[in-house]
Write a protein that holds these residues in place. Sequence first.
Motif, PDB file in Angstrom:
ATOM      1  N   PHE A 145       0.882  -1.160   0.000  1.00 55.35           N
ATOM      2  CA  PHE A 145       0.000   0.000   0.000  1.00 55.35           C
ATOM      3  C   PHE A 145       0.921   1.212   0.000  1.00 55.35           C
ATOM      4  O   PHE A 145       1.170   1.836   1.025  1.00 55.35           O
ATOM      5  N   ASN A 146       1.450   1.517  -1.169  1.00 57.06           N
ATOM      6  CA  ASN A 146       2.621   2.369  -1.273  1.00 57.06           C
ATOM      7  C   ASN A 146       2.259   3.842  -1.346  1.00 57.06           C
ATOM      8  O   ASN A 146       2.190   4.421  -2.413  1.00 57.06           O
ATOM      9  N   GLU A 147       2.005   4.472  -0.192  1.00 56.93           N
ATOM     10  CA  GLU A 147       1.770   5.912  -0.181  1.00 56.93           C
ATOM     11  C   GLU A 147       3.090   6.670  -0.205  1.00 56.93           C
ATOM     12  O   GLU A 147       3.126   7.850  -0.498  1.00 56.93           O
TER      13      GLU A 147
ATOM     14  N   PRO B 190      -4.139  -6.927  -6.319  1.00 51.46           N
ATOM     15  CA  PRO B 190      -3.135  -5.866  -6.485  1.00 51.46           C
ATOM     16  C   PRO B 190      -2.950  -5.460  -7.937  1.00 51.46           C
ATOM     17  O   PRO B 190      -3.210  -6.233  -8.855  1.00 51.46           O
ATOM     18  N   GLU B 191      -2.509  -4.233  -8.139  1.00 48.27           N
ATOM     19  CA  GLU B 191      -2.157  -3.725  -9.459  1.00 48.27           C
ATOM     20  C   GLU B 191      -0.678  -3.384  -9.450  1.00 48.27           C
ATOM     21  O   GLU B 191      -0.192  -2.711  -8.543  1.00 48.27           O
ATOM     22  N   PHE B 192       0.027  -3.854 -10.459  1.00 50.28           N
ATOM     23  CA  PHE B 192       1.465  -3.616 -10.524  1.00 50.28           C
ATOM     24  C   PHE B 192       1.741  -2.328 -11.293  1.00 50.28           C
ATOM     25  O   PHE B 192       1.050  -2.004 -12.257  1.00 50.28           O
ATOM     26  N   TYR B 193       2.744  -1.586 -10.820  1.00 56.62           N
ATOM     27  CA  TYR B 193       3.058  -0.325 -11.479  1.00 56.62           C
ATOM     28  C   TYR B 193       4.561  -0.101 -11.542  1.00 56.62           C
ATOM     29  O   TYR B 193       5.334  -0.677 -10.782  1.00 56.62           O
ATOM     30  N   PHE B 194       4.956   0.752 -12.492  1.00 57.53           N
ATOM     31  CA  PHE B 194       6.355   1.051 -12.787  1.00 57.53           C
ATOM     32  C   PHE B 194       6.719   2.334 -12.053  1.00 57.53           C
ATOM     33  O   PHE B 194       6.233   3.410 -12.390  1.00 57.53           O
ATOM     34  N   THR B 195       7.554   2.228 -11.011  1.00 61.75           N
ATOM     35  CA  THR B 195       7.778   3.342 -10.096  1.00 61.75           C
ATOM     36  C   THR B 195       8.463   4.553 -10.731  1.00 61.75           C
ATOM     37  O   THR B 195       8.414   5.637 -10.173  1.00 61.75           O
ATOM     38  N   LYS B 196       9.083   4.371 -11.883  1.00 63.45           N
ATOM     39  CA  LYS B 196       9.756   5.496 -12.532  1.00 63.45           C
ATOM     40  C   LYS B 196       8.759   6.435 -13.204  1.00 63.45           C
ATOM     41  O   LYS B 196       8.957   7.652 -13.256  1.00 63.45           O
ATOM     42  N   THR B 197       7.646   5.885 -13.712  1.00 64.90           N
ATOM     43  CA  THR B 197       6.695   6.701 -14.471  1.00 64.90           C
ATOM     44  C   THR B 197       5.302   6.734 -13.853  1.00 64.90           C
ATOM     45  O   THR B 197       4.448   7.482 -14.309  1.00 64.90           O
ATOM     46  N   GLN B 198       5.068   5.933 -12.811  1.00 63.19           N
ATOM     47  CA  GLN B 198       3.755   5.878 -12.193  1.00 63.19           C
ATOM     48  C   GLN B 198       3.855   6.065 -10.681  1.00 63.19           C
ATOM     49  O   GLN B 198       4.920   5.897 -10.101  1.00 63.19           O
TER      50      GLN B 198
ATOM     51  N   THR C  55      -4.538   3.387  -5.726  1.00 63.71           N
ATOM     52  CA  THR C  55      -4.814   3.534  -7.150  1.00 63.71           C
ATOM     53  C   THR C  55      -3.549   4.007  -7.861  1.00 63.71           C
ATOM     54  O   THR C  55      -2.828   4.858  -7.351  1.00 63.71           O
ATOM     55  N   VAL C  56      -3.292   3.463  -9.050  1.00 65.91           N
ATOM     56  CA  VAL C  56      -2.112   3.825  -9.835  1.00 65.91           C
ATOM     57  C   VAL C  56      -2.436   5.005 -10.751  1.00 65.91           C
ATOM     58  O   VAL C  56      -3.468   5.036 -11.413  1.00 65.91           O
ATOM     59  N   HIS C  57      -1.525   5.994 -10.792  1.00 67.03           N
ATOM     60  CA  HIS C  57      -1.675   7.174 -11.646  1.00 67.03           C
ATOM     61  C   HIS C  57      -0.359   7.418 -12.383  1.00 67.03           C
ATOM     62  O   HIS C  57       0.700   6.962 -11.956  1.00 67.03           O
ATOM     63  N   ASN C  58      -0.430   8.176 -13.491  1.00 74.90           N
ATOM     64  CA  ASN C  58       0.786   8.636 -14.140  1.00 74.90           C
ATOM     65  C   ASN C  58       1.514   9.574 -13.186  1.00 74.90           C
ATOM     66  O   ASN C  58       0.893  10.419 -12.537  1.00 74.90           O
ATOM     67  N   ARG C  59       2.840   9.423 -13.097  1.00 71.44           N
ATOM     68  CA  ARG C  59       3.612  10.184 -12.120  1.00 71.44           C
ATOM     69  C   ARG C  59       3.743  11.660 -12.466  1.00 71.44           C
ATOM     70  O   ARG C  59       3.812  12.502 -11.572  1.00 71.44           O
ATOM     71  N   HIS C  60       3.783  12.021 -13.736  1.00 66.34           N
ATOM     72  CA  HIS C  60       4.097  13.388 -14.149  1.00 66.34           C
ATOM     73  C   HIS C  60       3.144  14.404 -13.504  1.00 66.34           C
ATOM     74  O   HIS C  60       1.927  14.312 -13.655  1.00 66.34           O
ATOM     75  N   GLY C  61       3.700  15.364 -12.774  1.00 68.60           N
ATOM     76  CA  GLY C  61       2.911  16.439 -12.186  1.00 68.60           C
ATOM     77  C   GLY C  61       2.043  16.025 -11.024  1.00 68.60           C
ATOM     78  O   GLY C  61       1.106  16.744 -10.676  1.00 68.60           O
ATOM     79  N   LYS C  62       2.356  14.893 -10.381  1.00 69.59           N
ATOM     80  CA  LYS C  62       1.510  14.427  -9.282  1.00 69.59           C
ATOM     81  C   LYS C  62       2.358  13.928  -8.117  1.00 69.59           C
ATOM     82  O   LYS C  62       3.431  13.372  -8.311  1.00 69.59           O
ATOM     83  N   GLN C  63       1.844  14.140  -6.914  1.00 68.75           N
ATOM     84  CA  GLN C  63       2.410  13.544  -5.714  1.00 68.75           C
ATOM     85  C   GLN C  63       1.268  13.110  -4.810  1.00 68.75           C
ATOM     86  O   GLN C  63       0.109  13.469  -5.034  1.00 68.75           O
ATOM     87  N   CYS C  64       1.606  12.322  -3.800  1.00 67.84           N
ATOM     88  CA  CYS C  64       0.590  11.785  -2.911  1.00 67.84           C
ATOM     89  C   CYS C  64       0.799  12.327  -1.501  1.00 67.84           C
ATOM     90  O   CYS C  64       1.915  12.336  -0.989  1.00 67.84           O
ATOM     91  N   CYS C  65      -0.292  12.774  -0.867  1.00 68.98           N
ATOM     92  CA  CYS C  65      -0.237  13.329   0.481  1.00 68.98           C
ATOM     93  C   CYS C  65      -1.247  12.579   1.340  1.00 68.98           C
ATOM     94  O   CYS C  65      -2.450  12.885   1.304  1.00 68.98           O
TER      95      CYS C  65
ATOM     96  N   CYS D 108       1.855  19.863   0.497  1.00 71.66           N
ATOM     97  CA  CYS D 108       1.473  18.874   1.502  1.00 71.66           C
ATOM     98  C   CYS D 108       2.233  19.171   2.788  1.00 71.66           C
ATOM     99  O   CYS D 108       3.461  19.207   2.802  1.00 71.66           O
ATOM    100  N   CYS D 109       1.490  19.397   3.868  1.00 69.69           N
ATOM    101  CA  CYS D 109       2.129  19.696   5.147  1.00 69.69           C
ATOM    102  C   CYS D 109       1.371  18.981   6.256  1.00 69.69           C
ATOM    103  O   CYS D 109       0.148  19.131   6.366  1.00 69.69           O
ATOM    104  N   ASN D 110       2.101  18.197   7.023  1.00 69.31           N
ATOM    105  CA  ASN D 110       1.502  17.433   8.113  1.00 69.31           C
ATOM    106  C   ASN D 110       0.337  16.587   7.602  1.00 69.31           C
ATOM    107  O   ASN D 110      -0.737  16.530   8.215  1.00 69.31           O
ATOM    108  N   ASN D 111       0.564  15.953   6.423  1.00 65.32           N
ATOM    109  CA  ASN D 111      -0.395  15.026   5.808  1.00 65.32           C
ATOM    110  C   ASN D 111      -1.697  15.692   5.386  1.00 65.32           C
ATOM    111  O   ASN D 111      -2.744  15.036   5.295  1.00 65.32           O
ATOM    112  N   THR D 112      -1.642  17.007   5.088  1.00 62.51           N
ATOM    113  CA  THR D 112      -2.817  17.727   4.614  1.00 62.51           C
ATOM    114  C   THR D 112      -2.417  18.594   3.420  1.00 62.51           C
ATOM    115  O   THR D 112      -1.351  19.209   3.425  1.00 62.51           O
TER     116      THR D 112
END
Length: 256
Positions: free
Chosen positions: A42-44, A64-72, A78-88, A100-104
């Motif tokens: 569960f790779n946040e 599970p869904e497999f994803y390529f960590t260099k581009t996704q 949920t798997v998304h395209n990496r370009h222009g995105k981050q996870c908080c 993103c600050c203090n998980n918000t």
Amino acid sequence: MTDKKDFRMSTKGFNWVYSDYSNLIPYHSLPIFTGAIQACVFNEDSNQAHPHGKTACCGKSADPEFYFTKTQICCNGTVHNRHGKQCCDGELYDPEISICCNNTVHDKENRVCCGSKLFTSDTHPVVCCGGKLHNSHQSCCGGQELYDESSQICCEYKDSFSIAENKNRDCCRNRSYDIEHQHCINGQVLGFKEELCGINKYNTSEKKCCDRTLYNMPQFLPDCCGSNLYDISQSQCCLGSKKVVPLNLQCCGEGK
């Protein structure tokens, strides 16, 4: 037609998974990471792109869904395209307009996250260092100490760092060294007349290294044959066998 990402089969008691980004591999042998459940992550903590294109998995352990960590990127299962995105903390956001600050997630304009605190700042430039916000033109070394890039050098390696005057200096991991009198070999600062033989430091005018074996510098003109030192005026090295033989004999075989 079967979707490769969902294709599974059982062979000789093993479950196999085929993904678009990897070969057919045993499901039980997928890499286990911290936070993994039944070999799925569960790779946040996937905001950092893996430079070598590692394959990981994302989502519920049952599907599970497999994803390529260099581009996704994996966010909230949920798997998304990496370009222009981050996870908080499970929320996807654009780091160009949000922070993103203090998980918000917050609007980014005139805001700086330092440590776990959000600051509003109309003064520029500001730098976060040591968990505190500074109104400064300086930079932060090791995330802990301010330094002046115009006159100082910051050397960071893993969890340690050092700051020194930058005149004729360069970094060797977390240490600075004088580039006019020293060089850096495998993370060690050595004098120009020094080298490494395996892990041992030696003076090249006093010793010779042959395949991690050190010899005192002989009176004859030496060369190495594997780990052996020999006199090139009397002997020769048979490259295939790494044996030293007299000059009046011939080497036989591959690499003679």
